[in-house]
Scaffold this motif. Structure first.
Motif, short mmCIF file in Angstrom:
data_model
loop_
_atom_site.label_atom_id
_atom_site.label_comp_id
_atom_site.label_asym_id
_atom_site.label_seq_id
_atom_site.Cartn_x
_atom_site.Cartn_y
_atom_site.Cartn_z
N VAL A 1 3.91 -2.92 -3.79
CA VAL A 1 4.51 -1.78 -3.13
C VAL A 1 5.07 -0.82 -4.17
O VAL A 1 5.67 -1.23 -5.15
CB VAL A 1 5.66 -2.26 -2.21
N ALA B 1 10.70 -0.82 -1.50
CA ALA B 1 10.29 -1.27 -0.17
C ALA B 1 10.82 -2.64 0.18
O ALA B 1 10.86 -3.00 1.34
CB ALA B 1 8.76 -1.27 -0.08
N ARG C 1 7.38 -6.63 2.17
CA ARG C 1 6.30 -5.98 2.92
C ARG C 1 5.62 -7.03 3.80
O ARG C 1 5.33 -8.13 3.34
CB ARG C 1 5.29 -5.36 1.96
N ARG D 1 2.34 -7.59 6.41
CA ARG D 1 1.07 -6.98 6.83
C ARG D 1 0.26 -7.93 7.71
O ARG D 1 0.34 -9.15 7.56
CB ARG D 1 0.25 -6.60 5.61
N ASP E 1 -3.61 -8.63 8.38
CA ASP E 1 -5.01 -8.39 8.01
C ASP E 1 -5.88 -8.89 9.16
O ASP E 1 -5.90 -10.08 9.47
CB ASP E 1 -5.36 -9.15 6.73
N SER F 1 -6.17 -3.67 7.28
CA SER F 1 -4.86 -4.22 6.96
C SER F 1 -3.80 -3.26 7.47
O SER F 1 -3.85 -2.06 7.20
CB SER F 1 -4.73 -4.40 5.44
N ASP G 1 0.42 -2.44 8.12
CA ASP G 1 1.82 -2.72 7.82
C ASP G 1 2.59 -2.85 9.12
O ASP G 1 2.46 -2.03 10.04
CB ASP G 1 2.42 -1.60 6.98
N VAL H 1 7.36 0.83 5.47
CA VAL H 1 7.71 0.88 4.04
C VAL H 1 6.98 2.06 3.38
O VAL H 1 6.05 2.63 3.96
CB VAL H 1 7.32 -0.44 3.34
N ALA I 1 3.07 2.93 3.78
CA ALA I 1 2.62 2.06 4.86
C ALA I 1 1.33 2.58 5.50
O ALA I 1 1.14 3.77 5.68
CB ALA I 1 3.70 1.93 5.92
N SER J 1 -0.56 1.79 8.98
CA SER J 1 -0.43 1.03 10.23
C SER J 1 -1.11 1.70 11.41
O SER J 1 -1.66 1.03 12.27
CB SER J 1 1.05 0.81 10.55
N GLU K 1 4.88 -10.12 1.48
CA GLU K 1 4.76 -9.80 0.07
C GLU K 1 6.07 -9.25 -0.48
O GLU K 1 6.74 -8.44 0.18
CB GLU K 1 3.67 -8.74 -0.16
#
Length: 232
Positions: A3, A7, A10, A12, A14, A19, A21, A25, A28, A30, A86
């Motif tokens: 990142v 942030a 993180r 996510r 997948d 992928s 978020d 963050v 991101a 999303s 993460e």
């Protein structure tokens, strides 16, 4: 990739379409609108994706130097993917790390113990050694390095925890992920286990903590829940 920006953690998803978020963050990706609310010791972000709905609740332990994230995913259609947590472990004072990040990334060693990830920082520059612990109530695969070996001595520390997600339409999964800090491995492990199991009543009151740190008065604190209900 790591990142960029402050942030923190993180999270996510997948899936087959890419992928995504689950937190807003920096950087991101999303495709979802986030709503958030702050109540007592918990901060919650809700998001709606095309094939799923999610919520991520964050809390800080009132007893330990530890925090927890609780992720809920509900599938609108069949979902076959992977949930990822993460973060970059920073085991140094923030000013020291900002001045010499490469130096403070050295001297870290990672291992798996009792299904949890432990990272030991050796004593450095007069600071004693310490331990970071990460754990989940789900079966997760841990990696603690960006490249090279996933465990052992770390060249560029970066934690990734992965757990599989298999949902039929209408099904929901809940996963807890906690991180703790301790002077010894045993203390860090005990803290992370307590944090994984604690309820809302065992979380620190975030609004009161902010008031104590920044000197916010009761009038401003009372407006925090209303401000937090705004859509990001």
């Amino acid at each position: 990739s790591p990142v960029l920006g402050p942030a923190g953690l993180r999270i996510r998803l997948d899936a087959g379409r890419g992928s995504f978020d689950l937190l807003p963050v920096p950087g991101a990706v999303s495709g979802a609108d986030f709503n958030y609310r702050l109540g007592g010791g918990l901060l919650r972000f809700d998001a709606a994706g095309g094939a799923w709905d999610s919520s991520v609740t964050s809390g800080v332990s009132a007893r330990d130097t530890a925090e927890v994230r609780i992720v809920e995913l509900t599938a609108r259609e069949a979902l076959n993917g992977e949930l990822k947590f993460e973060l970059e472990p920073v085991l140094a004072r923030s000013d020291d790390y900002a001045a010499h990040p490469a130096y403070w990334r050295l001297g870290l060693r990672a291992e798996i113990r009792n299904s949890a990830l432990l990272i030991h920082r050796l004593p450095r520059s007069g600071a004693p050694g310490c331990w970071l612990c990460a754990a989940s109530d789900a079966a997760v695969d841990f990696r603690a390095n960006i490249d090279g070996e996933p465990l052992g001595w770390l060249s560029h520390p970066y934690i990734t925890a992965r757990t599989a997600v298999r949902l039929r339409p209408g099904e929901t999964v809940r996963v807890r992920f906690a991180v703790s800090f301790g002077a010894t491995a045993e203390l860090a492990l005990e803290s992370v286990r307590r944090c994984l199991a604690c309820g809302a009543g065992q979380m620190a009151d975030l609004a009161s903590a902010l008031g104590a740190i920044y000197g916010l008065g009761p009038d401003l604190l009372s407006s925090v829940p209303d401000l937090a209900d705004r859509k990001s």
